[in-house]
Every structure is written in structure tokens, then in C-alpha cells.
Design an enzyme around this catalytic site. Structure first.
Site, PDB file in Angstrom:
ATOM      1  N   THR A   1       0.814  -1.209   0.000  1.00 55.58           N
ATOM      2  CA  THR A   1       0.000   0.000   0.000  1.00 55.58           C
ATOM      3  C   THR A   1       0.857   1.272   0.000  1.00 55.58           C
ATOM      4  O   THR A   1       2.070   1.214   0.184  1.00 55.58           O
ATOM      5  CB  THR A   1      -0.920   0.019   1.235  1.00 55.58           C
ATOM      6  OG1 THR A   1      -0.135  -0.284   2.380  1.00 55.58           O
ATOM      7  CG2 THR A   1      -2.026  -0.988   1.102  1.00 55.58           C
ATOM      8  N   ASP A   2       0.199   2.420  -0.191  1.00 53.80           N
ATOM      9  CA  ASP A   2       0.894   3.709  -0.254  1.00 53.80           C
ATOM     10  C   ASP A   2       0.843   4.427   1.089  1.00 53.80           C
ATOM     11  O   ASP A   2       0.786   5.658   1.135  1.00 53.80           O
ATOM     12  CB  ASP A   2       0.249   4.613  -1.303  1.00 53.80           C
ATOM     13  CG  ASP A   2       0.063   3.922  -2.623  1.00 53.80           C
ATOM     14  OD1 ASP A   2       1.051   3.392  -3.135  1.00 53.80           O
ATOM     15  OD2 ASP A   2      -1.072   3.886  -3.123  1.00 53.80           O
TER      16      ASP A   2
ATOM     17  N   SER B   1       1.219   8.743   4.920  1.00 51.13           N
ATOM     18  CA  SER B   1       0.579   8.689   3.618  1.00 51.13           C
ATOM     19  C   SER B   1       1.663   9.025   2.620  1.00 51.13           C
ATOM     20  O   SER B   1       2.197  10.123   2.638  1.00 51.13           O
ATOM     21  CB  SER B   1      -0.549   9.710   3.563  1.00 51.13           C
ATOM     22  OG  SER B   1      -1.018   9.800   2.250  1.00 51.13           O
ATOM     23  N   ARG B   2       2.038   8.059   1.776  1.00 48.26           N
ATOM     24  CA  ARG B   2       3.222   8.278   0.935  1.00 48.26           C
ATOM     25  C   ARG B   2       2.934   9.113  -0.293  1.00 48.26           C
ATOM     26  O   ARG B   2       3.841   9.646  -0.885  1.00 48.26           O
ATOM     27  CB  ARG B   2       3.828   6.929   0.527  1.00 48.26           C
ATOM     28  CG  ARG B   2       4.517   6.270   1.682  1.00 48.26           C
ATOM     29  CD  ARG B   2       5.233   4.990   1.309  1.00 48.26           C
ATOM     30  NE  ARG B   2       5.372   4.182   2.500  1.00 48.26           N
ATOM     31  CZ  ARG B   2       4.839   3.008   2.672  1.00 48.26           C
ATOM     32  NH1 ARG B   2       4.144   2.443   1.702  1.00 48.26           N
ATOM     33  NH2 ARG B   2       4.979   2.365   3.808  1.00 48.26           N
ATOM     34  N   VAL B   3       1.690   9.211  -0.712  1.00 49.79           N
ATOM     35  CA  VAL B   3       1.423  10.006  -1.912  1.00 49.79           C
ATOM     36  C   VAL B   3       0.386  11.094  -1.694  1.00 49.79           C
ATOM     37  O   VAL B   3       0.326  12.051  -2.450  1.00 49.79           O
ATOM     38  CB  VAL B   3       0.963   9.113  -3.091  1.00 49.79           C
ATOM     39  CG1 VAL B   3       2.063   8.183  -3.511  1.00 49.79           C
ATOM     40  CG2 VAL B   3      -0.292   8.359  -2.759  1.00 49.79           C
TER      41      VAL B   3
END
Ligand code: ATP
Ligand code: MG
Length: 523
Positions: free
Chosen positions: A359-360, A385-387
Site C-alpha cells: 500500500t501507499d 501517507s506516501r502520496v
């Protein structure tokens, strides 16, 4: 009679030319062994992986193990009527489910059959879609850039999710995982007024895997009460259903989501939860005698989750030109919120680490926080939250910018809070601010907030307007302030609700002035 060799060869030649290779392979087989929801079938030479197989009495099965002399299948539905020696047929198809607008507002099982007692669902063969699909290719994708607002302060401010993102919700049992999802679904009403025919309306899909029936009934009732059912589909494979239905239901739910995505719509899909899907998969695979690996899961359990979550994506706006057969309109997206249940907060177990790596980002819910009254129990320190940062609304980004750091500093110093007045002024100020921020990030269930309401509430906390207000009155202050803004400065609130609105000095001064006015009458 005399035989001429030339005659013999000509006959042989004719026979060989006319030989139809396909005629000798059979599409019919026999049940060798059946039990525990799985069957071994002999004689299906041409069987494909995941092919649908027809048993007598209308029972369907799915081929999962292709071995040298037999095919192992799981049975879907009631398998008690299947006997040894029964004749079975392969169908040449893989499992398909009905999709489309007719499914909205309904509760269906993993095969798309209605479970809500509201009568049949009118779909045609053209609405059927195979449950396994390839994910959009690299060129058909676009970076995540639009916000998927959940309406939950601590998430939208610090762990923002964007359309097309895959954000994991992970935590122990009873820590509010399902509650987050329900609120996020209810909040999508703000996107298009709750009317599914509005192209702006985000379509929601709640996939319950291995849940208690009572949980699913409760979710349905809550969504109905909030007016969220018209744009939602519930795909339910409860704990009482066969393991095969449980592990297939996420794929069915995704196929339903893809129908909307390929028509340029935005979809929010929640898988609640993938731990139970992995359990169901392990159960089936052990019965089929696949060699067990780590924690007795079959070797391809990573693929079980990765091929599912890869299908969530933001589709490029020119996807229609790239692939007109698949995309009737570009720009659609599937945002997924998979859920993983941990044991004693252990995120390093097999399935949690797998899904974290797919997951991101993850929203980590902690039991300690939950029981100490911090609800939603989001542990901000290890949630990321990576994006989504790229998708956060600019005003929110500016206002909530220091929030994470403030909270981290507060957590670090919290242990010293008991020393009270012995502390230096700076430490005391950090503790003061932190305690109030924690209070205002608490949020009740079924009360998702609009972007503007969140911004002004958080502004009150981070700008220091709250520092003089008693800690236990902080939530009342920010709630009152948001209402006050709505009543007195509706134009500002409307602006702040917009995705593109920048946090200009002018806007800030207006909110600040209003906050001062409100504080004067609040204290
Ligand atoms: P399970 O592991 O059983 O699936 P879960 O992690 O999904 O549990 P929920 O069922 O969402 O947890 O919530 C557990 C309980 O906590 C419920 O009774 C719910 O009403 C309550 N709860 C969840 N979030 C909040 C909140 N923000 N405020 C108050 N109560 C909450
Ligand atoms: Mg739950």
C-alpha cells in the site's frame, strides 16, 4: 485380396490430415474426491486456472490446482449434494459478476446475488465482468493529485488520502477500523450531494470479508440513516459463508468498482478485512494440499493481496484515446482502504508486513489510545501517507503544517507533565498546546466534517487561539467556532471548501478576526 502399399499410405495420409486434435481432449470430467468444500476432478484436460466448473445440481466450482492427473477445485455455494463419481463440465469462462448502476444501494454476495431481500437485480449479460482483471498499465495511469476527503480531522490534516491511493487501515480488534470506513463513506455525500447520477459523486463499495452478520447489518443501517446507501454497494461474504466466497469477494467488489472507474467515475472501496481473506485462502489451500509456507499460508499469499490492490489506481485523463475498448472515459479512479487486523499491535507479522509493503501508506490505530479516550485512535507517529500530500488541499496543508511536529513534541514531553510548574516556560507551552491539539482532533462517530470546518477548527488550535481556553472546553470551542463561521462568514467557508483555495493572508486575517470575536463571546 491383395493390398497395395500405396493404397495403405494414402488411407493413412487421409486419416492423419483429417485428425482433429481438439476432439480427443475432454471438457467433461468426474469427481474423484469431495469434502470440506473442495473437490478433485479427473479428466478435465483443458482446464484453465480459475476456470468456472459446473457440478450437477447447479453447484459451481473454481479450478485452483492444476495437477498432472487431476484438477483441484473449490466449491462455491452449497456443496452437500456433490458426490464421488458425479460428472462435471468445464465452462471455458472465469467467474463473472454483474456490475453497473443497478447494483447501487444493494447488499450482494461474492457472486453478485442480492442478500437484502429487496428483489432481483436487473442486469444483462453485458453487465457481467470477470472478477479477475489486469490492472491499468503504466501509461494508463496518472499521479495521485486530487483529494479523497474522509471527513476525519486527524486523517485529512496529517495523513491525507488522494484519489487513486491505497491507504491501509491497521490495528488490533475493536479499535475503530470499521468506524473510520463508515465515516469516510458517509463523507462522500459531500462530493455530489449523494446522487449517484451526478458524475461528481464518488461511488462507494464496502466489502465485508469474514465479518459477523450483525456487523454488516449495522453498517447497512448506519449508511441508510446517513443517506449514503444510494451511492454505495455492500459486497458481503460473512464469517458463516464458505471460505471460497470469502476469499473471492474482494475481487468481485473490485470488478464492480472497475465498471465505474472505466467510465471516468471516482470510486472508494474498503476491504474489511484482508486478514480474514488471507485466513480463508489459507484454509482452502490447505484443504487442496498446497504446500504450506510461513505461518502455514501458501507461497502465493503475497500475490493474493498485491494483484488485488494493484487494481486501485488513478486512470489518466487521456485513457480513452489510449485504450478506447476499456475506458469509455478517462480520469476515473479507485481509492482503496484495505483493513488489516493485528494481534497485540504486532505490525511485523507476515500478512501485515505484506500489505504494508503493497500500500501507499498506513493509518495505524492503537488500542492504548482508543481506551484512553483518543478516538479515532490514530497513532500519528507511525501513520503515513506516501502520496496523499500531493493531493491535500492547499489551505489545509498550510494550516495543518505544524500539527504533526507539535503532537510529536507533545508526546515526547508528556511524561514530564506531572512536574507541572517546575518546568521551564517553553516546555510548558509545548505541553499546553499539545494537550489542546489532542482534544480537538478527537471526533465522534458518524460526524464527518467538511474541509472548511476542519480547517477553521485546526486553525484555532495551531494559531494559539485556544491556549487560554481550558483543555476540557477546547472541543466545545472549536465546534462552536466552526458553527459561528458557518453562520457569520459563509462566504469564507465556501471558499475554504474549494480544493484549489490558497491560504492567503487575506483569508487568514478574516478567519483570525472571526476567531478573536468568537473567543470574546465564548470566554
Ligand atoms: P473489529 O475488530 O471487531 O472489526 P473495529 O476495529 O472495526 O472492530 P469498530 O467496530 O469500528 O472497531 O469500533 C469498535 C467500537 O468503538 C464500536 O463500538 C464503536 O462504536 C466504537 N467507536 C469507534 N470509533 C469511535 C469514535 N470515534 N468515537 C466513539 N466511539 C467509537
Ligand atoms: Mg471492524
Amino acid at each position: 485380396m491383395e493390398l497395395h502399399p500405396s493404397e495403405v499410405t494414402s488411407v493413412l495420409k487421409r486419416e492423419i490430415e483429417g485428425f482433429d486434435a481438439s476432439a480427443s481432449t475432454s471438457k467433461v470430467g468426474q469427481v474423484l474426491q469431495v469434502g470440506d468444500g473442495v473437490a478433485r476432478v479427473y479428466g478435465l484436460d483443458d482446464c484453465m486456472m480459475s476456470e468456472l466448473i459446473e457440478f450437477p445440481g447447479g453447484v459451481m466450482g473454481m479450478a485452483l490446482n492444476l495437477e498432472e492427473d487431476n484438477v483441484g477445485c473449490v466449491l462455491l455455494g452449497d456443496a452437500t449434494s456433490v458426490k464421488e463419481g458425479d460428472t462435471v463440465k468445464s465452462t471455458g469462462r472465469i467467474i463473472s459478476v454483474p456490475t453497473g448502476d443497478a447494483m447501487l444501494g444493494r447488499v450482494v454476495d461474492a457472486l453478485g446475488k442480492p442478500l437484502d431481500g429487496k428483489g432481483g437485480i436487473e442486469t444483462t449479460d453485458a453487465d457481467l465482468r470477470p472478477i479477475e482483471q489486469t490492472s491499468p498499465t503504466v501509461v494508463e495511469r496518472e499521479p495521485v493529485a486530487e483529494p479523497m476527503l474522509t471527513g476525519i480531522k486527524s486523517i485529512d490534516a496529517m495523513i491525507p488520502v488522494g484519489r487513486g491511493q491505497r491507504e491501509l487501515i491497521i490495528g488490533d480488534r475493536q479499535t475503530g477500523k470499521t468506524a473510520l470506513i463508515i465515516d469516510a463513506i458517509i463523507n462522500q455525500k459531500n462530493s455530489g450531494g449523494g446522487d449517484p447520477s451526478n458524475p461528481e459523486q464518488v461511488i462507494c463499495i464496502y466489502n465485508a470479508v469474514g465479518q459477523k452478520q450483525s456487523t454488516v447489518v449495522d453498517v447497512q443501517r448506519r449508511l441508510e440513516e446517513a443517506g449514503a446507501m444510494p451511492y454505495t454497494i455492500i459486497v458481503n461474504a460473512a464469517a458463516s459463508e464458505e471460505a471460497s466466497m470469502q476469499f473471492l469477494s474482494p475481487y468481485s467488489a473490485t470488478a464492480m468498482a472497475e465498471r465505474f472507474r472505466d467510465a471516468g467515475r471516482h470510486v472508494l472501496i474498503a476491504y474489511d478485512d484482508l486478514t480474514k481473506q488471507a485466513y480463508a485462502y489459507r484454509q482452502v489451500m490447505l484443504l487442496l494440499r498446497r504446500p504450506p509456507g510461513r505461518e502455514a499460508y501458501p507461497g502465493d499469499v503475497f500475490n493474493l493481496h498485491s494483484r488485488l490492490l494493484e487494481r486501485s489506481a488513478k486512470v489518466a485523463s487521456n485513457a480513452h484515446e489510449l485504450n478506447p475498448e476499456k475506458y469509455s472515459l478517462g480520469g476515473g479512479s479507485i481509492t482503496s482502504l484495505p483493513v488489516i487486523e493485528t494481534q497485540e499491535g504486532d505490525v511485523s507479522a507476515y500478512i501485515p508486513t505484506n500489505v504494508i509493503s503493497i500500500t501507499d501508506g498506513q493509518i495505524f490505530l492503537e488500542a492504548n489510545l482508543f481506551f484512553s479516550g483518543v478516538r479515532p485512535a490514530v497513532n500519528v507517529g507511525i501513520s503515513v501517507s506516501r502520496v496523499g500530500g500531493a493531493a491535500q488541499t492547499p489551505a489545509m496543508k498550510k494550516v495543518a503544517g505544524g500539527l504533526r511536529i507539535n503532537l510529536a513534541q507533545y508526546r515526547e514531553l508528556e511524561a514530564f507533565a506531572q512536574f507541572g510548574s517546575d518546568l521551564d516556560a517553553a516546555t510548558q507551552a509545548t505541553l499546553n498546546r499539545g494537550a489542546r491539539l489532542v482534544e480537538i482532533l478527537k471526533q465522534g462517530q458518524y460526524k464527518p466534517l467538511k474541509n472548511a470546518e476542519q480547517i477553521v477548527q485546526i486553525f484555532a488550535g495551531t494559531s494559539g487561539m485556544l491556549d487560554e481556553v481550558a483543555v476540557d472546553r477546547a472541543p466545545a470551542f472549536v465546534e462552536g467556532f466552526a458553527e459561528y463561521m458557518q453562520a457569520e462568514c459563509a462566504d469564507v467557508m465556501e471558499q475554504l471548501d474549494g480544493w484549489k483555495t490558497k491560504w492567503s493572508d487575506e483569508l487568514k486575517d478574516k478567519v483570525q478576526a472571526a476567531c478573536e470575536k468568537f473567543r470574546a463571546q465564548f470566554v
